[in-house]
Design an enzyme around this catalytic site. Structure first.
Site, PDB file in Angstrom:
ATOM      1  N   GLY B 236       0.890  -1.381  -0.024  1.00  0.00           N
ATOM      2  CA  GLY B 236      -0.173  -0.076  -0.029  1.00  0.00           C
ATOM      3  C   GLY B 236       0.597   1.252  -0.073  1.00  0.00           C
ATOM      4  N   ILE B 465      -0.236  -5.705   5.097  1.00  0.00           N
ATOM      5  CA  ILE B 465      -0.150  -5.178   3.869  1.00  0.00           C
ATOM      6  C   ILE B 465       1.192  -5.660   3.343  1.00  0.00           C
ATOM      7  CG2 ILE B 465      -1.508  -3.236   4.117  1.00  0.00           C
ATOM      8  CD1 ILE B 465       0.854  -1.503   4.512  1.00  0.00           C
ATOM      9  N   GLY B 466       1.675  -6.820   3.647  1.00  0.00           N
ATOM     10  CA  GLY B 466       2.965  -7.524   3.249  1.00  0.00           C
ATOM     11  C   GLY B 466       3.847  -7.479   4.302  1.00  0.00           C
ATOM     12  N   LYS B 662       9.673  -0.391  18.201  1.00  0.00           N
ATOM     13  CA  LYS B 662       9.431   0.954  17.528  1.00  0.00           C
ATOM     14  C   LYS B 662       8.926   0.643  16.175  1.00  0.00           C
ATOM     15  CE  LYS B 662      12.775   3.699  20.166  1.00  0.00           C
ATOM     16  NZ  LYS B 662      13.967   4.274  20.134  1.00  0.00           N
ATOM     17  N   GLY B 665       8.192   0.304   9.513  1.00  0.00           N
ATOM     18  CA  GLY B 665       7.722  -0.007   8.118  1.00  0.00           C
ATOM     19  C   GLY B 665       8.400   1.348   7.302  1.00  0.00           C
ATOM     20  N   GLU B 666       8.857   2.426   7.870  1.00  0.00           N
ATOM     21  CA  GLU B 666       8.876   3.655   6.901  1.00  0.00           C
ATOM     22  C   GLU B 666      10.470   4.066   7.274  1.00  0.00           C
ATOM     23  OE1 GLU B 666       5.274   6.322   6.953  1.00  0.00           O
ATOM     24  OE2 GLU B 666       5.138   4.810   8.585  1.00  0.00           O
TER      25      GLU B 666
END
Lengths: 329, 700
Positions: B236, B465-466, B662, B665-666
């Site tokens: 996504g 989302i994977g 923490k 993903g980003e």
């Protein structure tokens, strides 16, 4: 996609007469370009004639010692062919630098030559494009033209030809053999593709219903000292910003003969005849290569977004010739 | 196969994702793949002008095509109960706010028929000149009330302007990042079914409840009447977070054909029109330092883009407020409102473009000060959060820089640009820091059920989302229960499960995981109190809400990282290749070494992609992105990604959440583009401040 009929006939003459009666009909070989364009609504033939099993799919030696490549030979098979790799390495290198493995497995020699020129506006039916809709205007000239032509363009079209293979074949004096309503003809590859002029909708000189059956390469010995250098924005699966195919015959430090063609710079593979002339009989040197490249690029006319292609083409010509002069010694 | 983990030892282990086998076999059901009875297919009509209105739609040829069920336009579209959100309130009039906006749809028995019939619909427009020219010198830039995620638009501590003017060393430069489009492998897809007054959506979404809560009021429904099902999502990157108009169009279409499932998947072209994107940014960065290299001023003045029909204000400069120690820090954000589609989230909105500019500027100022870029960062490490004054719950940046330098072989690097070559390749190295906030999102609940056979079920409407949610929440639950990982079965991705926030802001595991831990604790208490410590024959379950973090407000909570990159630039052609990247992260307790590594690496590759490839080119005459496919919009191929050295430091942070984790993903995408740009500078001596760094910017 507009509904269409699918035909497959058994022989070349039957196929040619079938399509001659269908002004909106088209040939289908690997389908890697036309099917995309049909999905986009850019091309909408009402009939596809499958020619994949109609033309030879092998490579054979000709009487004069050259080779004849059947039009149905796939890009991956041709790249792997021993004769091509040893005698015409630029063609093998060009093929392997093109598209992806999956596409090369489908794409054919004849189809590769007949790819449509590439431009984001040609591929987008919601924008004006003289090639898609003659007279509607060229959106690229004042738009996104980073990938567009610096040589031989017109006020009607600035698109570039996307093929890598055709650039190498152009450097190596290939002939294209066709069958059409008027019989067989043998076309120097340099004459196959057109500059856009005032008829950008025509990419080649072929008549409707004229089918490529083979490509022939001459037996020129020094073509074994040839190479293809493609510059692109990522390591694989991208069209050339600029590419150079070249072959060189060097003896005692002097250039006896040379072939140079450029990709990514024009509506057709661009044979750099001016540079070739400037180099024949001259000593091998980076300065001479540079001077020859500059002569060829004197006529270049950059657009708002592609002036970088001029120094890029110059540098790649110099580098490719330098590499060939070292390797061919 | 998954190795059996001893009870209590699942968290941290490199457990393979539990649904991996299903995905490899093609048996994991993605949104478009649910088999339903007699589906029909929707193909949209999209505006070919950027500004104006539809004056006439003639659908007669489309309607006459065999297999066409209905043509949806603003003339027959259902009236929405709420039209406040102009991105979502489609087909309520003929008005057009951007090119590619949905203006109707054809529904037919097959996808091919729907697509062909859509091409037969004739549309006339009243067209106005579009205004899509994004520039910093526009005279109509405005100041948004607040930024995405509620951040303040402008901040100022001390006197950054004054400190800059009087500094010994200073750097003022403008950096630009382009428009970028989210392109997950699975494009947005929906199957919508209306049954009486209930709407069921098989949806590719980052949050089933986000979709439910957005869609229900549009159609005047109670939230419970919208059932969203989303077990597997093929990526996504933010674009499936806030629902976009494609879901509304599918639901509207379904309303016209009650009880028949309506299938609608965006094509790759459509991904460049209606599914959100990252705004382009123009960032004027100023840094100043004293003669020793201690920062005295940091400022970033950002100009970015939004749509006239709906505001999205990216928080680009927020990381400049907290990254380094400086007595004077100033940030501003200004927006250009244009006739363009609505920008939205793309992996690390704010941090990704903001840190690119800040970390390139830090590199430039380090060079100006004659300091090593790693040491320059370390000497400007703050004691407390420069923005809030709070202590950091943990801050591992220095350790990441030191560890990364060691792993990469940074020490001994020749500081002079263009000092190393390998044949025609100019070789250089670069470093950049990374940061991402620890977010948690409210509204979560989870149910844990114990069965008498010793197996457990955990239910929460979370999203995978994977990223590994199916697996990681199971690991967290298993350890908290003290049972083997295999004894826990997860249920996620459905609004019939307990309420959950979505996958966004790297907040998933903090939010869902804390809730699962709380639910397990409730279950244990219940078993103890009501059943004497034994699981009864009929089983027992407990539901709990996400507990409030007792430490929130006491600490500044962030994950950190450091990237080291080797870049090679062909001096003849300007081609850039990155043979290796070393990144070290400080992101608390790592829940699953395998899925975490994948997420970090995915972010790093996406940063490499931003550095060298991605750029959506908008033609201002038409108002749309012209390189709208993956042949023209480049992302790296496998051949562009070299050796990726991913690691993390041990970090014990008892304040962030019960797991000490923490979000990850980003953070991988943040700073990686800057490290590439800094390495390209070191290789060539050419400073490219406009992403992406393509050969045309390096050729001479």
């Amino acid at each position: 996609m507009k509904p269409y009929r699918y035909e497959r006939s058994e022989d070349v003459s039957g196929t040619i007469s079938t399509i001659a009666e269908e002004p909106e009909g088209a040939f289908l070989a690997g389908g890697t370009n036309i099917v995309d364009l049909m999905k986009l609504g850019v091309m909408s033939p009402d009939m596809l004639v499958d020619v994949r099993r109609l033309t030879p799919d092998d490579v054979e030696e000709t009487e004069d010692g050259g080779v004849r490549i059947g039009a149905a030979v796939t890009n991956s098979d041709l790249a792997a062919e021993r004769t091509i790799r040893s005698r015409y390495p630029a063609i093998s290198e060009a093929l392997l630098s093109g598209a992806s493995a999956q596409l090369r497995n489908m794409a054919t020699t004849g189809g590769n030559l007949l790819q449509r020129t590439r431009c984001v506006y040609f591929q987008d039916t919601t924008t004006p494009c003289n090639k898609r809709e003659p007279g509607s205007g060229c959106s690229a000239i004042e738009g996104h033209n980073k990938n567009h032509a610096i040589l031989g363009a017109s006020e009607h079209c600035v698109a570039t030809h996307p093929s890598d293979m055709a650039v190498a074949m152009t450097a190596l004096d290939a002939f294209v053999v066709t069958h059409g309503p008027d019989g067989e003809r043998r076309i120097p590859i340099e004459e196959l593709h057109r500059l856009p002029g005032s008829e950008p909708e025509r990419d080649t000189i072929l008549e409707h219903g004229e089918l490529i059956t083979a490509v022939e390469l001459p037996p020129t010995a020094f073509f074994s000292n040839s190479k293809y250098r493609k510059v692109r924005e990522r390591a694989s699966y991208a069209f050339a910003l600029v590419s150079v195919a070249a072959a060189m015959d060097v003896e005692d430090g002097v250039i006896r003969d040379v072939r140079i063609a450029l990709g990514g710079v024009a509506h057709k593979p661009w044979r750099a005849t001016k540079a070739e002339e400037a180099l024949r009989g001259e000593p091998v040197s980076e300065a001479n290569f540079r001077a020859a490249a500059e002569i060829e690029l004197e006529d270049a006319e950059p657009l708002s977004g592609n002036a970088y292609k001029i120094p890029l083409a110059r540098n790649v010509i110099v580098r490719t010739l330098s590499d060939l002069s070292e390797e061919g010694r | 196969m998954t190795a059996t983990q001893a009870p209590g030892k699942a968290v941290g282990a490199p457990i393979s994702r539990v649904e991996g086998g299903l995905k490899v076999r093609g048996a994991a059901t993605y949104a478009y793949e649910h088999r339903l009875h007699e589906p029909v297919y929707l193909y949209p009509l999209q505006s070919t002008i950027a500004n104006g209105r539809v004056t006439k739609i003639d659908a007669s040829r489309a309607e006459a095509e065999p297999g066409v069920v209905v043509v949806l336009t603003h003339e027959n579209a259902p009236k929405l109960a709420s039209t406040d959100d102009k991105e979502l309130a489609i087909l309520q009039s003929g008005d057009i706010g951007f090119r590619g906006q949905f203006i109707g749809a054809v529904i037919a028995d097959t996808f091919e028929t729907a697509r062909y019939a859509a091409s037969l619909v004739e549309i006339e427009y009243d067209e106005n000149e579009p205004d899509a020219d994004f520039r910093a010198d526009r005279d109509d830039l405005y100041t948004p009330e607040q930024l995405n995620a509620g951040f303040e638009t402008d901040t100022s501590v001390g006197d950054a302007d004054g400190a800059f003017d009087s500094a010994a060393h200073k750097l003022a430069a403008t950096y630009t990042t382009p428009r970028e489009h989210n392109n997950p492998m699975e494009p947005h897809a929906t199957i919508a079914v209306w049954d009486e007054d209930e709407l069921t959506l098989y949806e590719s979404t980052q949050g089933v409840f986000w979709t439910q809560k957005t869609l229900a009021p549009l159609f005047g429904l109670d939230a419970g009447k919208v059932h969203v099902i989303s077990p597997h999502v093929g990526g996504g990157f933010g674009s499936k977070g806030l629902p976009h108009a494609n879901v509304v169009l599918a639901a509207m279409g379904a309303m016209l054909v009650p009880e028949r499932p309506v299938k609608f998947a965006l094509t790759r072209h459509m991904m460049f029109t209606v599914a959100g994107y990252r705004t382009p940014t123009i960032q004027r960065v100023r840094l100043a330092a004293d003669e020793n290299g201690k920062l005295s001023a940091v400022s970033n003045d950002v100009v970015e883009q939004t749509s006239k029909i709906k505001e999205f204000a990216e928080q680009t400069a927020t990381s400049a407020r907290m990254m380094y120690d400086s007595p004077n820090i100033k940030t501003t954000h200004r927006l250009a409102a244009l006739d363009v589609s609505v920008p939205s989230w793309l992996r690390a909105p704010g941090e990704a473009p903001g840190i690119f500019a800040l970390e390139c500027a830090m590199d430039e100022l380090a060079i100006e000060c004659g300091l090593d870029p790693v040491e320059f960062r370390i000497m400007n490490e703050p004691e407390n959060d420069p923005e809030s004054g709070l202590p950091f719950s943990s801050r591992g940046l220095v350790e990441c820089l030191r560890e990364g330098a060691e792993r990469f072989g940074w020490n001994g690097r020749h500081p002079t640009p263009r000092s190393e070559r390998d044949g025609r390749w100019l070789v250089g190295s670069g470093v950049a820091s990374s940061v991402y906030p620890v977010y948690s999102m409210g509204g979560n609940a989870a149910t844990v059920r114990a069965n008498s056979d010793g197996k457990y079920e955990v239910e929460i409407g979370a999203a995978d989302i994977g990223t590994g949610t199916w697996t990681v929440l199971g690991q967290i639950a298993a350890d908290e229960l003290g049972v083997p990982f295999e004894d826990v079965e997860m249920k996620i991705g459905d609004t019939t499960l307990p309420n959950a926030s979505g996958a966004g802001g790297s907040s998933g595991i903090t939010s869902w995981g804390s809730t699962v831990v709380e639910a397990v604790r409730s279950l244990r208490e219940k078993i103890e109190a009501d059943h004497g410590g034994n699981i009864p024959e009929e089983g027992v379950e407990a539901t709990a809400k996400m507990p409030k973090n007792p430490h929130s407000g006491d600490f500044a909570m962030y994950a950190f990282g450091a990237h080291f990159v080797e870049a090679r630039v062909d001096e003849d052609t300007g081609e850039v290749r990155v043979p290796r990247m070393t990144s070290v992260f400080a992101a608390g307790n790592i829940m699953n070494a395998k899925t975490a590594r994948s997420q970090f690496m995915g972010g790093m590759v996406m940063g490499l992609s931003a550095a060298l490839h991605e750029e959506s080119v908008l033609d201002t005459r038409f108002g749309h992105v012209v390189n709208h496919d993956l042949a023209e919009y480049h992302i790296p191929t496998n051949a562009d990604v070299g050796e990726m050295d991913v690691s993390w430091i041990e970090e014990d942070d008892p304040y962030v959440n019960p797991m000490g984790s923490k979000g990850i993903g980003e953070i991988g995408i943040v700073g990686s583009a800057a490290a590439v740009a800094n390495a390209v500078y070191h290789a060539t001596g050419v400073r490219v401040r406009e992403l992406p760094i393509t050969p045309d910017k390096l050729i001479s």
